[in-house]
Design an enzyme around this catalytic site. Structure first.
Site, short mmCIF file in Angstrom:
data_model
loop_
_atom_site.label_atom_id
_atom_site.label_comp_id
_atom_site.label_asym_id
_atom_site.label_seq_id
_atom_site.Cartn_x
_atom_site.Cartn_y
_atom_site.Cartn_z
N HIS A 32 0.87 -1.18 0.00
CA HIS A 32 0.00 0.00 0.00
C HIS A 32 0.90 1.23 0.00
CE1 HIS A 32 1.09 0.21 4.22
NE2 HIS A 32 0.61 -1.01 4.40
N HIS B 269 4.11 1.31 2.11
CA HIS B 269 5.29 0.68 1.48
C HIS B 269 5.82 1.59 0.38
CE1 HIS B 269 2.96 -2.94 2.89
NE2 HIS B 269 4.14 -3.20 3.41
N GLY C 157 9.28 1.44 8.40
CA GLY C 157 8.31 2.48 8.77
C GLY C 157 8.26 2.70 10.28
N LEU D 258 -1.57 4.05 7.54
CA LEU D 258 -1.78 3.05 6.49
C LEU D 258 -1.29 1.69 6.98
CD1 LEU D 258 -0.75 4.90 3.21
CD2 LEU D 258 -2.95 4.77 4.34
N SER D 259 -2.09 0.68 6.68
CA SER D 259 -1.74 -0.67 7.10
C SER D 259 -2.48 -1.65 6.19
CB SER D 259 -2.18 -0.90 8.55
OG SER D 259 -2.23 -2.28 8.83
N SER D 260 -1.86 -2.80 5.94
CA SER D 260 -2.56 -3.78 5.10
C SER D 260 -3.80 -4.31 5.82
CB SER D 260 -1.62 -4.92 4.71
OG SER D 260 -0.87 -5.32 5.81
N ARG D 261 -3.89 -4.07 7.15
CA ARG D 261 -5.07 -4.54 7.88
C ARG D 261 -6.28 -3.65 7.68
NH1 ARG D 261 -3.12 -6.98 13.49
NH2 ARG D 261 -1.30 -8.09 12.73
O1 PAF Z 1 6.98 -5.07 8.55
C1 PAF Z 1 6.88 -6.11 7.85
O2 PAF Z 1 6.23 -6.13 6.82
C2 PAF Z 1 7.56 -7.39 8.31
O3 PAF Z 1 7.56 -7.49 9.69
C3 PAF Z 1 9.00 -7.53 7.76
C4 PAF Z 1 9.92 -6.43 8.28
C5 PAF Z 1 8.97 -7.49 6.24
C6 PAF Z 1 9.59 -8.88 8.19
O4 PAF Z 1 8.84 -9.94 7.72
#
Ligand code: PAF
Length: 283
Positions: free
Chosen positions: A36, A39, A149, A186-189
């Protein structure tokens, strides 16, 4: 442009050896996919500061404290690869579970102390899984810089400490939390929130902000700052507070008296979705 996709450790090492020979600075963004705009901010920052950007997409089974969550965690790899391309990533590392863990792991990275507080109290083994996979990924990619993040402030602190303790030759770059216009981190959740839940979810950030304001105005009693935030959250019975803490910015241990830099961090459940967020108050 579509980035190159490699799913073997050997393949990534070979490609990056060539890249390094050209004198390129390598920036790395580890992810679990479901990309999202949060990232996006990490990848864009890496793009600005590096000649060559690597993104990893790997759903790490050993960091899930509940097996069902791992089973339910779905990603759309094609979509994620497109996003990586649009954001200018050069290489996407997409190992399988067998590639990363050909056998049951016998070595784990545990960062004592920092993992005992906040989310660590409620998600046994989670940070051990995160630190272990990030250590492995940093060994494989060997980037100059890796980007994380600030929303996951505890994860960031643990990785920073791991890098120092294990003398890893990488600079960890913290990136400010990306937010929706109403403040929701923002979060994938977030995609799991129903319409009504989405409406009230930003109250988490608002609660942290009122506590932050109180501390910035000179309140030194952590309990008072917490209470201000909790009062706001209590007005919304759909929200269940898992924790809300004022912690020392370095050790992440809860403080009673605020005498230096602190972070105010919380995890709340909104229906079946767990949201986390935090704000900092400098000394
Ligand atoms: O933050 C994340 O998405 C995960 O914890 C990570 C750092 C990719 C490790 O799997």
């Amino acid at each position: 442009m579509t980035p190159e996709q490699i799913d073997t450790i050997e393949g990534v090492r070979r490609r990056l050896a060539q890249v390094r020979q050209r004198g390129c600075v390598i920036g790395f963004v580890p992810t679990m996919g479901a990309l999202h705009a949060g990232h996006g901010a990490l990848i864009e920052r890496a793009r600005r500061e590096s000649h060559y950007v690597v993104v990893s997409i790997f759903v790490n089974p050993i960091q899930f404290d509940r097996h069902n969550d791992y089973e339910a965690y779905t990603i759309d790899l094609r979509q994620d690869l497109e996003s990586c391309g649009a954001l200018g990533a050069d290489l996407v590392f997409t190992p399988t579970r067998e590639e990363m863990y050909p056998a049951e792991p016998a070595i784990f990275v545990e960062v004592a102390g920092l993992a005992d507080h906040l989310c660590g109290r409620f998600r046994p083994g989670h940070f051990r899984g995160v630190a272990t996979v990030v250590a492995k990924l940093l060994h494989i990619v060997a980037p100059d810089r890796a980007y994380f993040g600030e929303k996951d402030a505890q994860q960031l602190a643990i990785i920073q400490r791991m890098v120092v303790d294990l003398n890893l030759a990488v600079e960890i770059v913290p990136v400010p939390t990306a937010r929706e216009s109403d403040g929701l981190a923002l979060s994938s959740r977030n995609k799991h929130l129903s319409g009504d839940e989405r409406q009230i979810a930003p109250i988490l950030f608002q609660a942290l902000l009122v506590a932050q304001k109180r501390v910035a105005a000179g309140c030194t009693a952590a309990a008072d700052a917490k209470e201000t935030a909790l009062q706001l959250l209590k007005g919304h019975p759909q929200m269940r507070v898992e924790y809300l803490e004022v912690v020392d910015a370095a050790s992440l241990a809860p403080v009673e008296r605020i005498g230096g830099a602190v972070r105010i961090a919380a995890a709340v459940w909104v229906g079946g979705t767990r949201l986390i967020d935090n704000v900092s108050v400098p000394e």
